[in-house]
Design an enzyme around this catalytic site. Structure first.
Site, mmCIF file in Angstrom:
data_model
loop_
_atom_site.group_PDB
_atom_site.id
_atom_site.type_symbol
_atom_site.label_atom_id
_atom_site.label_comp_id
_atom_site.label_asym_id
_atom_site.label_seq_id
_atom_site.Cartn_x
_atom_site.Cartn_y
_atom_site.Cartn_z
ATOM 1 N N SER A 114 0.855 -1.179 0.000
ATOM 2 C CA SER A 114 0.000 0.000 0.000
ATOM 3 C C SER A 114 0.890 1.227 0.000
ATOM 4 C CB SER A 114 -0.910 0.010 1.231
ATOM 5 O OG SER A 114 -1.744 1.152 1.238
ATOM 6 N N ALA A 115 0.759 2.042 -1.047
ATOM 7 C CA ALA A 115 1.553 3.264 -1.172
ATOM 8 C C ALA A 115 0.613 4.465 -1.203
ATOM 9 C CB ALA A 115 2.422 3.203 -2.424
ATOM 10 N N ALA A 118 -1.678 4.128 -4.657
ATOM 11 C CA ALA A 118 -2.384 2.890 -5.003
ATOM 12 C C ALA A 118 -2.162 1.797 -3.970
ATOM 13 C CB ALA A 118 -1.928 2.409 -6.378
ATOM 14 N N VAL A 120 -2.050 -2.624 -3.892
ATOM 15 C CA VAL A 120 -1.807 -3.748 -4.798
ATOM 16 C C VAL A 120 -2.368 -5.035 -4.199
ATOM 17 C CG1 VAL A 120 -0.049 -5.093 -6.000
ATOM 18 C CG2 VAL A 120 0.266 -2.632 -5.703
ATOM 19 N N ASP A 284 13.971 3.829 -11.712
ATOM 20 C CA ASP A 284 13.796 3.446 -10.303
ATOM 21 C C ASP A 284 14.202 1.992 -10.103
ATOM 22 O OD1 ASP A 284 13.159 3.955 -7.672
ATOM 23 O OD2 ASP A 284 11.024 3.554 -7.910
#
Length: 474
Positions: A114-115, A118, A120, A284
């Site tokens: 969890s960011a 969003a 996942v 990244d």
């Protein structure tokens, strides 16, 4: 509601530094502007967490103490409830509750991650039985980011107007760059397109036998939902697990067994080739976004939400810089960086070259010391180890260029930071590798026609008819 949240965030941050009777009229913490701003950004939520990450990845634009501090700006937020927050978004995007039942035989309500933007979740497609990953945008995040970004852009323009001296820092351009970068991350169809382009690149360059990226399922993908193949693998820093996988996959083949060394060389060469041949590059490549797949030993590239684009001027300068790096010609390195950077004064090339030689000596002396956390579903590393050291090296390069009157473009900072990530991986997985002289590493114009990666040795060779090869050395 947003004003209330901002007021509370500012109040909570100030309380850390205001003397209180309970603390004997001493503040809880010593006031440091960079630390206080990072804490405030984390409390303000998604937009400012992303802004903090932009600062952390832009050492060519922001002061060193802020770049270093914002490495700690974690994009790990509280998990939202599946039934009340996340599932309604998925239903709205894919056609309702009945559609979810028809499309998926199961969806795991416990998120993989969890960011700020969003969450996942794993799922299984009903039609094929394939395991997939659903990246689902959090509710209301698009409106929040657009409002905050609009405010930041207008603020930067006002600051330049009332303080003309700040115009030299290109504050307005930075604000526009931040806005474009973050809005791109909001559009999951753009990330899906990046994934498909990278997979096509792997196919065109005949690299699919050694590397992959998640396959996108367009029928289940929208601007707010990204459905992609689940890649089951381990971090490229988990050497024990990697060795086990390589031993098992090689036992199923008559080829020479791949090694830790050949695996990281392959990963580096695949990324390098993408920089040379694609209009953008993966910006990244930290350890969580590079995997060794358990089923076949290929390298998996994840998370294409952040990509960098290299302008022709920067690309040509990178070519010159890379060639200079291969022979250790610091004068040529200084000239290449001078060609790349913005400056109004004449650069003292001999002094610049001497400063670069000191920085490169420091880079070569760095020894790996990595902490790997495998207690969660996805492997992660301590920021205090890899991230901070890489950032400090990047800041050394930036400091040297600025001390010599240059300001480098942000895309160069992104490019070099990825190279420093790979430098760390090489020190861990291939400590005895001579990067400058090993034919398996990088590209040179003397090599054979077409990209060919040797699966056994991880070698990469090329001969482009336009002779515009680039060596991105680490």
């Amino acid at each position: 509601a947003r004003t209330l949240q901002a007021t509370r965030a500012v109040s909570d941050t100030l309380q850390e530094y205001i003397p209180t009777l309970q603390n004997g009229f001493r503040p809880k913490s010593k006031f440091e502007p960079a630390v206080a701003l990072r804490q405030l950004f984390e409390r303000l939520g998604a937009t400012y967490i992303k802004l903090g990450q932009f600062v952390a990845s832009s050492p060519t634009l922001f002061p060193a103490e802020y770049v270093t501090e914002f490495q700690k700006c974690l994009d790990q937020t509280e998990k939202l409830d599946w039934d009340t927050k996340i599932r309604p978004i998925l239903e709205k995007e894919l056609g309702g509750s009945a559609a979810l039942t028809r499309l998926f035989s199961s969806i795991d309500s416990k998120p993989l991650a969890s960011a700020s933007i969003a969450q996942v979740h794993k799922a299984v497609l009903r039609e094929t039985g394939e395991t997939v990953v659903l990246k689902i945008q959090k509710p209301g995040i698009d409106e929040l980011l657009k409002a905050d970004l609009g405010f930041l852009k207008i603020s930067s323009e006002i600051l330049e107007f009332v303080q003309p001296d700040w115009e030299r820092t290109s504050l307005k351009d930075i604000g526009g760059d931040i806005q474009r970068s973050m809005l791109e991350e909001l559009d999951f169809q753009k990330e899906a397109q990046n994934l498909e382009e990278f997979r096509q690149f792997l196919q065109d360059q005949q690299l699919t036998s050694v590397a992959t990226a998640p396959r996108v399922f367009p029928a289940y993908t929208t601007k707010k939902v990204l459905c992609m193949e689940f890649l089951d693998g381990v971090s490229l820093l988990d050497t024990d697990a990697m060795s086990d996988i390589l031993a098992k996959t090689s036992s199923n083949s008559n080829n020479i067994a791949p090694s830790l060394e050949s695996t990281i060389v392959t990963a580096l060469n695949v990324w390098t080739t993408s920089v040379q041949t694609m209009p953008w590059f993966h910006a990244d490549v930290h350890a969580g976004n590079l995997l060794l797949l358990k089923n076949d030993g290929r390298v998996g590239f994840l998370d294409f939400g952040i990509v960098g684009r290299v302008s022709p001027k920067t690309f040509n300068a990178v070519q010159e810089l890379s060639l200079a790096l291969t022979v250790g010609d610091y004068t040529a390195m200084a000239e290449a960086l001078a060609n790349m950077g913005a400056t109004s004064d004449e650069v003292n090339i001999p002094k610049f070259a001497s400063d670069l030689e000191q920085v490169m000596g420091k880079l070569m002396s760095v020894q790996p010391d990595v902490l790997l956390d495998t207690t969660q579903d996805m492997a992660s590393m301590s920021v205090d180890v890899e991230g901070e050291e890489i950032t400090n090296l990047m800041l050394d390069v930036v400091a040297v260029t600025e001390n010599n009157g240059l300001r480098l473009p942000r895309e160069f900072g992104l490019l070099v930071k990825q190279s420093l990530y790979f430098d760390r991986y090489l020190k861990i997985l291939a400590p005895g590798l001579d990067v400058m002289n090993d034919d398996r590493v990088g590209l040179s114009s003397s090599k054979e026609n077409d990209m060919i990666v040797n699966e056994q040795a991880g070698s990469l060779s090329s001969n482009n008819n336009n002779n515009n090869d680039v060596v991105i050395d680490v």
